[in-house]
Design an enzyme around this catalytic site. Structure first.
Site, PDB file in Angstrom:
ATOM      1  N   ARG A 130      -9.122   1.487  10.149  1.00  0.00           N
ATOM      2  CA  ARG A 130      -8.798   0.082  10.410  1.00  0.00           C
ATOM      3  C   ARG A 130      -9.998  -0.701  10.923  1.00  0.00           C
ATOM      4  O   ARG A 130      -9.961  -1.926  10.937  1.00  0.00           O
ATOM      5  CB  ARG A 130      -7.662  -0.024  11.438  1.00  0.00           C
ATOM      6  N   ARG A 164      16.995  -4.623  10.035  1.00  0.00           N
ATOM      7  CA  ARG A 164      15.713  -5.303   9.864  1.00  0.00           C
ATOM      8  C   ARG A 164      14.817  -4.933  11.039  1.00  0.00           C
ATOM      9  O   ARG A 164      15.289  -4.831  12.172  1.00  0.00           O
ATOM     10  CB  ARG A 164      15.882  -6.827   9.837  1.00  0.00           C
ATOM     11  N   ARG A 211      12.701  -8.691   4.007  1.00  0.00           N
ATOM     12  CA  ARG A 211      13.112  -7.327   3.661  1.00  0.00           C
ATOM     13  C   ARG A 211      14.019  -6.716   4.729  1.00  0.00           C
ATOM     14  O   ARG A 211      13.946  -7.033   5.905  1.00  0.00           O
ATOM     15  CB  ARG A 211      11.881  -6.447   3.441  1.00  0.00           C
ATOM     16  N   LYS A 239       0.830  -1.214   0.000  1.00  0.00           N
ATOM     17  CA  LYS A 239       0.000   0.000   0.000  1.00  0.00           C
ATOM     18  C   LYS A 239       0.867   1.268   0.000  1.00  0.00           C
ATOM     19  O   LYS A 239       0.571   2.221  -0.724  1.00  0.00           O
ATOM     20  CB  LYS A 239      -0.929   0.004   1.216  1.00  0.00           C
ATOM     21  N   ARG A 285       0.208 -10.245  12.772  1.00  0.00           N
ATOM     22  CA  ARG A 285      -0.317  -9.017  12.184  1.00  0.00           C
ATOM     23  C   ARG A 285      -1.396  -9.308  11.147  1.00  0.00           C
ATOM     24  O   ARG A 285      -2.390  -8.577  11.038  1.00  0.00           O
ATOM     25  CB  ARG A 285       0.825  -8.215  11.554  1.00  0.00           C
TER      26      ARG A 285
END
Length: 215
Positions: free
Chosen positions: A88, A160, A127, A13, A172
């Protein structure tokens, strides 16, 4: 045009919001960015935010709506707003609708970025970033040419996030499906939902979003 990009953590997003900002001049209202800016602003709202965050409490919906209202009242987003990280929950969605209506504005579209959970887990857990310039890398898809130097700034300062691991990502995702995914049905019923495949290359997803936003 006022839009929401909706999707689980790791759906991309933020990346897509930046592309829309660059192309159309929209303003990206990120809940996290607004809270950080408010905390150091010295305004009355900022003092409320700082007090809440210093206590370790969750920032209330009223405060977040207040921050969004402040941004809209300054004229930010004259060309359009991308809401990032808000709403949310269904209660927040109702509050946002009331806020926009009270200012003679409306939500034009909600773009749902559909992704595969396991792919998201791999995307997030792999990532890492350059701690100096913020350049984003990935273990599988984008490693620096020199493993000890950032391609962009040359520094050897990679980091990280502590919660960028498979277990944390699954937690999550569960929170997203429990609290946020009901918004998909909510906005579908309002005729505002557009769905795109969020698993393609960045440019392909951007093209799909552009198409979804056309009347």
């Amino acid at each position: 045009m006022n839009i929401i990009l909706l999707g689980p953590p790791g759906a991309g997003k933020g990346t897509q919001a930046r592309l829309l900002v660059e192309k159309h001049g929209f303003v990206q209202l990120s809940t996290g960015d607004m809270l950080r800016a408010a905390r150091t602003s010295g305004t009355e709202m900022g003092k409320q935010v700082a007090a809440v965050m210093d206590r370790g409490d969750l920032v209330t919906d009223e405060i977040v709506i207040g921050l969004i209202a402040e941004q809209l009242d300054t004229g930010a987003g004259a060309k359009g707003v991308i809401f990032d990280g808000f709403p949310r929950t269904l209660a927040q969605a109702d509050a946002l609708s009331e806020l926009l209506t009270g200012r003679g504005a409306r939500l034009d579209a909600v773009v749902e970025m559909r992704v595969d959970d396991e792919a998201v887990i791999r995307r997030i857990s792999g990532r890492f970033t350059c701690d100096r310039c913020g350049e984003v890398y990935h273990d599988d898809t984008k490693r620096p040419a020199d493993p000890e130097a950032c391609d962009k700034c040359g520094e050897n300062k990679f980091k990280r996030r502590a919660d960028d691991n498979a277990d944390s990502v699954r937690t999550r995702l569960l929170a997203y499906y429990r609290e946020t995914s009901p918004l998909i049905g909510y906005y579908y019923a309002k005729g505002q939902l557009r769905s795109v495949d969020g698993m393609g290359e960045i440019d392909a997803v951007h093209t799909a979003i552009e198409s979804a936003l056309r009347p």
